[in-house]
Write a protein that holds these residues in place. Structure first.
Motif, PDB file in Angstrom:
ATOM      1  N   ALA A 157       5.209   8.061  -7.078  1.00 51.91           N
ATOM      2  CA  ALA A 157       6.645   7.660  -7.519  1.00 51.91           C
ATOM      3  C   ALA A 157       6.507   6.409  -8.398  1.00 51.91           C
ATOM      4  CB  ALA A 157       7.200   7.428  -6.132  1.00 51.91           C
ATOM      5  N   ASP A 158       7.401   6.253  -9.249  1.00 56.12           N
ATOM      6  CA  ASP A 158       7.408   5.333  -9.979  1.00 56.12           C
ATOM      7  C   ASP A 158       7.171   3.764  -9.391  1.00 56.12           C
ATOM      8  OD1 ASP A 158       7.237   6.953 -12.210  1.00 56.12           O
ATOM      9  OD2 ASP A 158       9.493   6.857 -12.730  1.00 56.12           O
ATOM     10  N   THR A 159       7.933   3.710  -8.434  1.00 59.59           N
ATOM     11  CA  THR A 159       8.206   2.394  -7.601  1.00 59.59           C
ATOM     12  C   THR A 159       7.050   2.354  -6.846  1.00 59.59           C
ATOM     13  OG1 THR A 159       9.307   3.666  -6.008  1.00 59.59           O
ATOM     14  CG2 THR A 159      10.643   2.492  -7.770  1.00 59.59           C
ATOM     15  N   ALA A 160       5.974   3.152  -6.479  1.00 59.56           N
ATOM     16  CA  ALA A 160       4.933   2.982  -5.652  1.00 59.56           C
ATOM     17  C   ALA A 160       3.840   1.814  -5.873  1.00 59.56           C
ATOM     18  CB  ALA A 160       3.942   4.324  -5.536  1.00 59.56           C
ATOM     19  N   PRO A 161       3.201   1.050  -4.857  1.00 60.12           N
ATOM     20  CA  PRO A 161       2.560  -0.101  -5.505  1.00 60.12           C
ATOM     21  C   PRO A 161       1.249   0.566  -6.049  1.00 60.12           C
ATOM     22  CG  PRO A 161       2.588   0.270  -3.057  1.00 60.12           C
ATOM     23  CD  PRO A 161       3.770   1.067  -3.600  1.00 60.12           C
ATOM     24  N   PRO A 162       0.996   0.046  -7.083  1.00 60.11           N
ATOM     25  CA  PRO A 162      -0.429   0.645  -7.951  1.00 60.11           C
ATOM     26  C   PRO A 162      -1.582   0.204  -6.975  1.00 60.11           C
ATOM     27  CG  PRO A 162       0.240  -1.448  -8.948  1.00 60.11           C
ATOM     28  CD  PRO A 162       1.421  -1.293  -7.889  1.00 60.11           C
ATOM     29  N   VAL A 163      -2.525   1.248  -6.983  1.00 65.53           N
ATOM     30  CA  VAL A 163      -3.865   1.149  -6.392  1.00 65.53           C
ATOM     31  C   VAL A 163      -4.684   0.380  -7.339  1.00 65.53           C
ATOM     32  CG1 VAL A 163      -5.798   2.393  -5.455  1.00 65.53           C
ATOM     33  CG2 VAL A 163      -3.430   3.302  -4.989  1.00 65.53           C
ATOM     34  N   TRP A 164      -4.452   0.683  -8.855  1.00 61.61           N
ATOM     35  CA  TRP A 164      -5.519  -0.091  -9.619  1.00 61.61           C
ATOM     36  C   TRP A 164      -4.729  -0.844 -10.882  1.00 61.61           C
ATOM     37  CZ3 TRP A 164     -10.749  -0.218  -9.110  1.00 61.61           C
ATOM     38  CH2 TRP A 164     -11.113   0.740  -8.045  1.00 61.61           C
ATOM     39  N   ASP A 165      -5.105  -1.969 -11.021  1.00 60.66           N
ATOM     40  CA  ASP A 165      -4.540  -2.848 -12.095  1.00 60.66           C
ATOM     41  C   ASP A 165      -4.523  -1.968 -13.471  1.00 60.66           C
ATOM     42  OD1 ASP A 165      -4.029  -4.420 -10.327  1.00 60.66           O
ATOM     43  OD2 ASP A 165      -5.534  -5.859 -10.675  1.00 60.66           O
ATOM     44  N   GLY A 166      -5.567  -1.204 -13.786  1.00 61.17           N
ATOM     45  CA  GLY A 166      -5.534  -0.635 -14.991  1.00 61.17           C
ATOM     46  C   GLY A 166      -4.647   0.479 -15.341  1.00 61.17           C
ATOM     47  N   TRP A 222       0.949  -1.174   0.160  1.00 59.99           N
ATOM     48  CA  TRP A 222      -0.002   0.203   0.021  1.00 59.99           C
ATOM     49  C   TRP A 222       0.799   1.297  -0.003  1.00 59.99           C
ATOM     50  CZ3 TRP A 222       0.735   3.306   3.778  1.00 59.99           C
ATOM     51  CH2 TRP A 222       1.471   2.762   5.313  1.00 59.99           C
ATOM     52  N   VAL A 223       0.299   2.321  -0.311  1.00 60.97           N
ATOM     53  CA  VAL A 223       1.018   3.710  -0.232  1.00 60.97           C
ATOM     54  C   VAL A 223      -0.057   4.710   0.235  1.00 60.97           C
ATOM     55  CG1 VAL A 223       0.546   4.063  -2.856  1.00 60.97           C
ATOM     56  CG2 VAL A 223       2.519   5.437  -1.605  1.00 60.97           C
ATOM     57  N   ALA A 224       0.177   5.436   1.008  1.00 61.71           N
ATOM     58  CA  ALA A 224      -0.580   6.884   1.428  1.00 61.71           C
ATOM     59  C   ALA A 224      -0.123   8.172   1.043  1.00 61.71           C
ATOM     60  CB  ALA A 224      -0.814   6.444   2.934  1.00 61.71           C
ATOM     61  N   GLY A 225       1.095   8.369   1.263  1.00 66.16           N
ATOM     62  CA  GLY A 225       1.659   9.780   1.054  1.00 66.16           C
ATOM     63  C   GLY A 225       1.591  10.112  -0.328  1.00 66.16           C
ATOM     64  N   THR A 226       1.228  11.569  -0.570  1.00 66.34           N
ATOM     65  CA  THR A 226       0.893  12.025  -1.820  1.00 66.34           C
ATOM     66  C   THR A 226       2.277  11.845  -2.824  1.00 66.34           C
ATOM     67  OG1 THR A 226      -0.543  13.446  -0.938  1.00 66.34           O
ATOM     68  CG2 THR A 226       0.256  14.276  -3.031  1.00 66.34           C
ATOM     69  N   ARG A 227       3.440  12.158  -2.345  1.00 63.33           N
ATOM     70  CA  ARG A 227       4.757  12.084  -3.001  1.00 63.33           C
ATOM     71  C   ARG A 227       5.237  10.750  -3.134  1.00 63.33           C
ATOM     72  NH1 ARG A 227       5.880  15.964   0.972  1.00 63.33           N
ATOM     73  NH2 ARG A 227       6.518  18.261   0.163  1.00 63.33           N
TER      74      ARG A 227
END
Length: 792
Positions: A165-174, A156-161
């Motif tokens: 980021a390119d390495t952030a886990p995606p919230v949506w598969d699309g 998961w990821v919460a912070g805006t920055r």
């Protein structure tokens, strides 16, 4: 044919009339959602995700179903099987100028799904994944705890920055990443050239944190389905019953006429209630399933978790300035956090169009981005997007003045848009309608006693305190839904009812609208009633948001009043046996030219009732797309205890140009409330999330600081009336101006108070702990003798 002289008719408009609605509200006669119950009513409670991101492997409801009073446990799979659809939020605001949001390279924006209950995964802490229906609320809450969900926690990821980021886990598969909006506006080549030629460039990165609305009335809904008529009815507080009727009809898969939405008194909104919630659709669907009315009420902690939240923007901004202090260009990168679902992009869109603020900046380039994250969705929150952009540019101007040696007021003066420039189109296409920005500044400095602030600062320092003076200009925009409808009905006793679609949440619409009607029709203020919030009566209208209500309502009321006068004049002509061109109208009385014949509204209403069952009534629709731009200036003074970081606001003064002011008492009240909301964000409010677990840490009023009567000063507020040319009354807006400059002016004052110790940036909320730590950092940077001089 009589023609209304709108401005010549004004009598109660502009007067501080006492509010019609207050007697009902303060004596317990309000009609809020939780005031209503129905025979054979049952209750529902939600099963909510404890994880910021987790797959739903299965839901075991056997234990819950076995508990006393439990009627049903329903899941997302059940909803899909019944054909229940998604909430059609339509999050992209439509504009008539140059700021149009898109995905990367002009591609469509990825919106994602918003089913009432997800079937695959939960995407934020508190997301409802199942509902329990039981005889009582307590039984439903107990059974909800007994539902066992087989969770598979996901990254998961919460912070805006971090979410962007390119390495952030995606919230949506699309989406390959979390960026759903990436659009650039303005003239990049001209901006680059201006920056290259500038003698000075000042830049900063600022974070405007996330807050929540905390309306006095927690979210609630009561839904029922009548199998005989096959109609649904929903009681739920909202910012617009008509809009939510159409949205929820789409969810249920029915014709809108099969759904009635009732939203009478609403205990606070601030944007929090402007979009439909999943519980609104769930109680309607559950009522059809169980054959009984179903009610939901969130407690305060549930509201903190699951009310739509506001703000959450990171801005990187730079200003190009020449040697004499003229602004040459501005460049900004705005990153908005929409949360797990794209409910509204209003904060990004509306702020983007005002990137130049009150200033005549020839060219600009603006990059607007939005990112998904594993947090509660954000939504338009009071003055949506405008406090954020005001904060960025006003704080940057203070920084430029400090670093380049300009006086901060003079630097602003030499760059303000002048009255002769209106109508003025800014560098990204926003069409400012009217204003006297420098005059606002001058009036504010006079009534706030700017010249005396230096002596107040000297006295405070002599007492060992830090004293700061903050200043900010602002301009904001009011657009909102373009359509409004007014039904105007004259009763046989001469009283008038208007039916209109702007749903109030405490703003005094019943009073302000009645003032307009009374003046236009020449009747007593007390003879006007205003009907709102029931879609079986209120069949059209854009609701309340974006400061639109008074402007749209006064315009459509004026048009309807002219239609009504024409209809009544035809009746009067027949009654007097004259041509319609011989009929006159003045202060509620119709006459025949060159005769002593006359009749009033009551006589004509009775005549109309004999003529047709409709009686004397008209319906008028209107559509307005041109925005208006309220504006003003704010100044505040703060005193800080350097040993504790404790802060006290000692003075707060504003001048706000609202265009035509219909009721000064109501506008002043709106300004006071707006100031408190903006100051609350600056000093106390924050939806903090634990960085290790993703858990929200603000779950009650113990955890979430709020403005109170004992931490706010008495305000000095003045109304400026620069009439807008865009509508018949010249109205701009008065509900959001107090909020717009408040975070900027508070942080300006804090920075000024700390200036003797050095320059430092403090993030909002500027709590005593953050201020104290900043003071320690500044003291550590200074040699001992300098510290002694500052203390003196």
């Amino acid at each position: 044919m009589p023609k209304l002289d709108i401005l010549g008719a004004l009598r109660s408009v502009g007067q501080p009339m006492r509010r019609k609605e207050d007697q009902r509200l303060i004596t317990g006669q309000g009609q809020f959602t939780d005031d209503f119950t129905m025979p054979d009513q049952c209750w529902t409670a939600m099963v909510r995700s404890p994880y910021p991101h987790a797959a739903i492997r299965g839901i075991d409801d056997r234990g819950a179903r076995a508990l006393p009073g439990v009627i049903a446990v329903l899941t997302g799979s059940d909803a899909l099987a019944d054909g229940i659809g998604q909430i059609p939020h339509n999050p992209v605001p439509s504009t008539r100028f140059d700021v149009k949001l898109t995905g990367r390279g002009g591609t469509p924006i990825y919106i994602g799904e918003h089913f009432l209950l997800p079937v695959d995964r939960a995407r934020y802490v508190g997301e409802a994944v199942a509902m329990v229906v039981a005889e009582t609320r307590e039984q439903a809450l107990t059974a909800a705890e007994a539902v066992i969900v087989d969770w598979d926690p996901l990254p998961w990821v919460a912070g805006t920055r971090e979410a962007a980021a390119d390495t952030a886990p995606p919230v949506w598969d699309g989406l390959p990443d979390n960026i759903l909006v990436d659009a650039t506006f303005g003239d990049e080549a001209a901006t680059d050239a201006a920056f290259a030629a500038a003698e000075h460039v000042v830049s900063a990165t600022m974070a405007i944190g996330r807050v929540t609305g905390v309306p006095l009335e927690p979210r609630a809904a009561l839904g029922w389905f009548d199998p005989e008529t096959e109609r649904y009815t929903l009681r739920a507080g909202s910012g617009g019953a008509v809009r939510q009727k159409h949205e929820l009809a789409t969810v249920l898969g029915v014709d809108p006429e099969q759904l009635r939405v009732i939203s009478l008194d609403v205990g606070g909104n601030f944007g929090t209630r402007n979009r439909a919630y999943v519980e609104f659709g769930l109680v309607l669907w559950a009522s059809r399933r169980v054959g009984r009315p179903v009610k939901f009420r969130a407690d305060r902690s549930e509201s903190f978790l699951t009310d739509y939240q506001g703000r959450d923007l990171v801005v990187t901004i730079a200003l190009a300035i020449n040697a004499s202090g003229r602004f040459l260009a501005i460049r900004s990168d705005n990153l908005s956090n929409v949360g797990a679902r794209c409910v509204s992009l209003s904060p990004l869109s509306k702020g983007s169009g005002l990137i130049t603020g009150s200033y005549d900046i020839p060219v600009a380039t603006l990059r607007s981005r939005a990112t998904f994250s594993n947090t509660m969705p954000t939504q338009a929150y009071r003055s949506s997007g405008r406090p954020e952009v005001t904060f960025a540019i006003e704080r940057l101007i203070d920084k430029a003045a400090r670093e380049l040696g300009f006086d901060r007021l003079e630097l602003r003066r030499r760059n303000l848009v002048a009255p002769s420039q209106f109508p003025y189109r800014n560098a990204v296409g926003s069409p400012y309608d009217s204003g006297e920005y420098e005059r606002n500044m001058d009036r504010l400095l006079e009534i706030a006693d700017w010249t005396g602030a230096q002596e107040r600062q000297r006295q405070a320092r002599a007492n060992g305190m830090l004293y700061g003076v903050g200043f900010a200009n602002y301009v904001e925009s009011s657009i909102g839904s373009p359509k409004e409808r007014c039904d105007m009905i004259v009763a046989p006793d001469g009283t008038v009812e208007i039916v209109i679609g702007t749903q109030p949440a405490g703003q005094g619409h019943e009073t302000s609208f009645a003032q307009v009607v009374a003046d236009l029709l020449g009747i007593a203020f007390d003879d006007v009633t205003v009907t709102l919030g029931d879609t079986d009566v209120v069949t059209g209208g854009g609701g309340t948001h974006s400061g639109r209500s008074m402007r749209h309502a006064s315009t459509v009321i004026a048009l309807a009043a002219q239609d009504l006068v024409e209809r009544a004049a035809a009746l009067a002509a027949a009654h007097f046996e004259v041509t319609i061109d011989e009929v006159t109208f003045d202060t509620g009385v119709f006459g025949a030219r060159d005769t002593n014949l006359s009749c009033d509204w009551a006589e004509l209403a009775r005549a109309a009732a004999h003529e047709s069952a409709e009686g004397l009534r008209v319906r008028r629709d209107n559509e307005m797309h041109q925005p208006v731009f309220p504006n003003g200036s704010a100044m505040c003074e703060v005193e800080i205890d350097p040993e504790t970081g404790g802060i006290e606001i000692t003075r707060y003064t504003t001048v706000d140009d609202v265009g035509r002011c219909i009721n000064p008492m109501i506008v002043h009240g709106q300004t006071h409330g707006g100031i408190a909301q903006g100051v609350g964000q600056a000093l106390w409010e924050g939806c903090t999330i634990d960085p290790d677990s993703g858990q929200p840490l603000a779950g009650s009023l113990t955890d979430y600081g709020m403005p109170r009567s004992d931490n706010m000063p008495s305000f000095v507020t003045e109304i400026a009336e620069v009439i807008s040319p865009t509508n018949p009354f010249g109205v701009k807006a008065g509900g959001e101006g107090g909020t717009t400059p408040a975070p900027a002016v508070i942080m300006s004052a804090i920075e000024d108070a700390l200036a003797p110790l050095g320059a430092i940036e403090i993030e909002m909320p500027a709590t005593p702990n953050r201020i104290w730590r900043a003071i320690q950092t500044l003291r550590d940077r200074q040699p001992q003798n300098a510290q002694m001089e500052c203390a003196q």
